[in-house]
Design a protein around this motif. Structure first.
Motif, PDB file in Angstrom:
ATOM      1  N   PHE A  26       0.846  -1.196   0.000  1.00  0.00           N
ATOM      2  CA  PHE A  26       0.000   0.000   0.000  1.00  0.00           C
ATOM      3  C   PHE A  26       0.882   1.247   0.000  1.00  0.00           C
ATOM      4  N   GLY A  27       2.122   1.090   0.464  1.00  0.00           N
ATOM      5  CA  GLY A  27       3.086   2.195   0.421  1.00  0.00           C
ATOM      6  C   GLY A  27       3.357   2.706  -0.975  1.00  0.00           C
ATOM      7  N   ALA A  28       2.994   1.942  -2.006  1.00  0.00           N
ATOM      8  CA  ALA A  28       3.127   2.391  -3.393  1.00  0.00           C
ATOM      9  C   ALA A  28       1.827   2.982  -3.931  1.00  0.00           C
ATOM     10  N   VAL A  29       0.788   2.987  -3.084  1.00  0.00           N
ATOM     11  CA  VAL A  29      -0.546   3.420  -3.513  1.00  0.00           C
ATOM     12  C   VAL A  29      -0.956   4.743  -2.868  1.00  0.00           C
ATOM     13  N   GLY A  30      -0.828   4.821  -1.527  1.00  0.00           N
ATOM     14  CA  GLY A  30      -1.516   5.890  -0.806  1.00  0.00           C
ATOM     15  C   GLY A  30      -0.663   6.818   0.030  1.00  0.00           C
ATOM     16  N   MET A  31       0.625   6.933  -0.275  1.00  0.00           N
ATOM     17  CA  MET A  31       1.471   7.837   0.497  1.00  0.00           C
ATOM     18  C   MET A  31       1.743   9.135  -0.285  1.00  0.00           C
ATOM     19  N   GLY A  32       2.093  10.169   0.463  1.00  0.00           N
ATOM     20  CA  GLY A  32       2.379  11.461  -0.159  1.00  0.00           C
ATOM     21  C   GLY A  32       1.137  12.231  -0.545  1.00  0.00           C
ATOM     22  N   ASN A  34      -3.368  12.797   0.613  1.00  0.00           N
ATOM     23  CA  ASN A  34      -4.453  12.568   1.569  1.00  0.00           C
ATOM     24  C   ASN A  34      -5.769  12.538   0.799  1.00  0.00           C
ATOM     25  N   LYS A  35      -6.512  11.452   0.940  1.00  0.00           N
ATOM     26  CA  LYS A  35      -7.797  11.318   0.272  1.00  0.00           C
ATOM     27  C   LYS A  35      -8.897  11.125   1.297  1.00  0.00           C
ATOM     28  N   LYS A  36     -10.034  11.722   1.056  1.00  0.00           N
ATOM     29  CA  LYS A  36     -11.194  11.522   1.916  1.00  0.00           C
ATOM     30  C   LYS A  36     -11.890  10.210   1.581  1.00  0.00           C
ATOM     31  N   THR A  37     -11.757   9.769   0.334  1.00  0.00           N
ATOM     32  CA  THR A  37     -12.364   8.511  -0.106  1.00  0.00           C
ATOM     33  C   THR A  37     -11.297   7.408  -0.108  1.00  0.00           C
ATOM     34  N   PRO A  38     -11.718   6.154  -0.101  1.00  0.00           N
ATOM     35  CA  PRO A  38     -10.731   5.068  -0.074  1.00  0.00           C
ATOM     36  C   PRO A  38      -9.824   5.068  -1.305  1.00  0.00           C
ATOM     37  N   TYR A  39      -8.568   4.735  -1.074  1.00  0.00           N
ATOM     38  CA  TYR A  39      -7.629   4.573  -2.177  1.00  0.00           C
ATOM     39  C   TYR A  39      -7.998   3.323  -2.976  1.00  0.00           C
ATOM     40  N   THR A  40      -7.744   3.385  -4.286  1.00  0.00           N
ATOM     41  CA  THR A  40      -7.972   2.239  -5.164  1.00  0.00           C
ATOM     42  C   THR A  40      -6.677   1.946  -5.937  1.00  0.00           C
ATOM     43  N   GLU A  41      -6.743   0.908  -6.774  1.00  0.00           N
ATOM     44  CA  GLU A  41      -5.582   0.514  -7.571  1.00  0.00           C
ATOM     45  C   GLU A  41      -5.193   1.558  -8.607  1.00  0.00           C
ATOM     46  N   GLU A  42      -6.078   2.539  -8.829  1.00  0.00           N
ATOM     47  CA  GLU A  42      -5.753   3.620  -9.766  1.00  0.00           C
ATOM     48  C   GLU A  42      -4.814   4.648  -9.133  1.00  0.00           C
ATOM     49  N   ASP A  43      -4.689   4.612  -7.829  1.00  0.00           N
ATOM     50  CA  ASP A  43      -3.870   5.601  -7.117  1.00  0.00           C
ATOM     51  C   ASP A  43      -2.415   5.162  -7.030  1.00  0.00           C
ATOM     52  N   TRP A  44      -1.540   6.167  -7.025  1.00  0.00           N
ATOM     53  CA  TRP A  44      -0.108   5.930  -6.849  1.00  0.00           C
ATOM     54  C   TRP A  44       0.441   6.900  -5.812  1.00  0.00           C
ATOM     55  N   GLU A  67      -2.810  -6.534 -13.930  1.00  0.00           N
ATOM     56  CA  GLU A  67      -3.584  -5.820 -12.912  1.00  0.00           C
ATOM     57  C   GLU A  67      -2.834  -5.748 -11.590  1.00  0.00           C
ATOM     58  N   ARG A  68      -3.171  -4.738 -10.809  1.00  0.00           N
ATOM     59  CA  ARG A  68      -2.678  -4.653  -9.423  1.00  0.00           C
ATOM     60  C   ARG A  68      -3.878  -4.758  -8.486  1.00  0.00           C
ATOM     61  N   PHE A  69      -3.646  -5.297  -7.280  1.00  0.00           N
ATOM     62  CA  PHE A  69      -4.731  -5.564  -6.342  1.00  0.00           C
ATOM     63  C   PHE A  69      -4.323  -5.138  -4.936  1.00  0.00           C
ATOM     64  N   ILE A  70      -5.131  -4.269  -4.336  1.00  0.00           N
ATOM     65  CA  ILE A  70      -4.911  -3.885  -2.942  1.00  0.00           C
ATOM     66  C   ILE A  70      -5.434  -4.997  -2.040  1.00  0.00           C
ATOM     67  N   ALA A 103      -8.642   2.033   2.235  1.00  0.00           N
ATOM     68  CA  ALA A 103      -8.454   1.483   0.901  1.00  0.00           C
ATOM     69  C   ALA A 103      -9.593   0.545   0.553  1.00  0.00           C
ATOM     70  N   SER A 104      -9.823   0.376  -0.725  1.00  0.00           N
ATOM     71  CA  SER A 104     -10.914  -0.470  -1.215  1.00  0.00           C
ATOM     72  C   SER A 104     -10.388  -1.845  -1.618  1.00  0.00           C
ATOM     73  N   ASN A 105     -11.146  -2.887  -1.273  1.00  0.00           N
ATOM     74  CA  ASN A 105     -10.803  -4.246  -1.712  1.00  0.00           C
ATOM     75  C   ASN A 105     -11.767  -4.758  -2.788  1.00  0.00           C
ATOM     76  N   GLU A 106     -12.557  -3.857  -3.341  1.00  0.00           N
ATOM     77  CA  GLU A 106     -13.607  -4.267  -4.273  1.00  0.00           C
ATOM     78  C   GLU A 106     -13.054  -4.942  -5.528  1.00  0.00           C
ATOM     79  N   LYS A 107     -11.915  -4.471  -6.008  1.00  0.00           N
ATOM     80  CA  LYS A 107     -11.375  -5.041  -7.246  1.00  0.00           C
ATOM     81  C   LYS A 107     -10.996  -6.508  -7.054  1.00  0.00           C
ATOM     82  N   ALA A 108     -10.274  -6.801  -5.971  1.00  0.00           N
ATOM     83  CA  ALA A 108      -9.865  -8.187  -5.708  1.00  0.00           C
ATOM     84  C   ALA A 108     -11.079  -9.081  -5.472  1.00  0.00           C
ATOM     85  N   LYS A 109     -12.072  -8.564  -4.763  1.00  0.00           N
ATOM     86  CA  LYS A 109     -13.263  -9.361  -4.482  1.00  0.00           C
ATOM     87  C   LYS A 109     -14.073  -9.614  -5.749  1.00  0.00           C
TER      88      LYS A 109
END
Length: 345
Positions: free
Chosen positions: A132-138, A140-150, A248-251, A311-317
């Protein structure tokens, strides 16, 4: 299923690691042949002991090979004859690394060394353990991070998180810039809990150990997503085998984020006297910031104080049918295992 897998070799790099161990357990249970890379073959008995504690009864389908992230030549033999590679090896916050380059260079080079060798060997799919350190650092989001985020690399991002971001980006660039039939899938775990197999624990379970031992007197105001290591391994195998996972990438996250105080309350609610030293309060941010002026051990958490990293797990599910267990189960499994291993004083 076992009969169709027993002619396929899977290289799991960093074979003594927390996630790697559970990937190997899962693979062996599914009938694959597993080749584990280790920096030193002196660790073989240690790894077998961990796998045995995780339920492996036969090591007939398990082999070991020496390979190092700093040694490109060592990977050609490691990947020879492999159908798949699960690349978990990377410097962690537990290492002696001090500078950004101590993390970034071996992480990036290691990914590229293994990918080059795997391409040459005709590996079908390469599964990279990112974070997740490659997804949601640096950011701040109010909504969950997804695989589209870097992660946006800036001064608030710790060296370990930078290394995960840069090495994952290098992996995608490798696939995109070369003519290769090898496929890439990436798993980005959040904080990883679950049953610990050895006293030399992963950095991710340290907060539970510190709470139970009374080392953490009060909880910093940190809120993250978490996941059970057994579910992380399951997601790696799904990413390895599922046609839908190609490219694909999966959180990997269990569900809603938890604060350190939430974790402490789960421990106290379920463990009775064994949780007598677990903190009951949060520590004000200003105290940690002030202490951080005199100690570098808070450098990684100060930028995250007060932020909620969800973070969202919807993609993996939805794409892979992944079903992670509840986080309370993972936290209590962590606690039980470290107590059983004698790590709580």
């Amino acid at each position: 299923m076992e009969n169709s897998n027993n002619d396929k070799i899977v290289l799991v790099t960093g074979g003594s690691g927390f996630i790697a161990s559970y990937c190997m357990i899962d693979l062996l249970n599914k009938g694959f042949k597993v080749r584990a890379s280790l920096r030193s073959l002196n660790k073989i008995d240690h790894v077998k002991k961990m796998l045995g504690r995780g339920g492996v009864q036969s090591f007939e389908s398990l082999s070991f090979i020496q390979a190092d992230l700093d040694n490109e030549a060592s990977w050609e033999k490691a990947v020879e004859g492999c159908t798949y590679v699960i690349h978990t090896a990377s410097p962690t916050p537990n290492t002696d690394a001090k500078t950004d380059d101590d993390f970034i260079i071996p992480a990036k080079n290691g990914v590229l060394f293994v990918m080059k060798a795997a391409t040459k060997a005709g590996v079908k799919r390469f599964v990279l353990t990112s974070a997740f350190g490659a997804v949601g650092m640096g950011t701040n989001k109010k909504t969950p991070y997804t695989e589209e985020d870097w992660t946006i690399i800036n001064d608030t991002v710790a060296p370990y998180q930078k290394s995960k971001t840069i090495s994952e980006q290098a992996a995608w660039e490798f696939i995109e810039s070369r003519t290769t039939s090898m496929e890439l899938s990436v798993v980005n775990p959040t904080g990883v809990y679950g049953p610990v197999l050895d006293a030399d624990t992963s950095h991710s379970v340290q907060p539970v150990i510190q709470m139970l031992n009374g080392v953490m007197k009060a909880c910093p105001k940190l809120t993250f997503g978490y996941v059970d290591v057994r579910d992380v391994a399951d997601l790696h195998i799904k990413a390895m085998l599922s046609p839908e996972a190609k490219g694909e990438r999966f959180i990997a996250v269990s569900g809603a984020s938890l604060s350190f105080l939430d974790i402490a309350e789960i421990l106290r609610k379920n463990l009775g006297d064994k949780a007598a030293k677990v903190p009951t309060k949060e520590i004000p941010d200003w105290i940690i910031r002030l202490t951080g002026l005199f100690s570098k051990k808070f450098d990684m958490i100060i930028p995250l104080l007060g932020n909620v990293k969800s973070a969202s797990n919807e993609k993996a599910k939805n794409l892979l049918g992944w079903k992670p267990r509840p986080m309370e189960e993972a936290i209590l499994a962590t606690a039980k295992s470290v107590i059983d291993l004698g790590l709580i004083k």
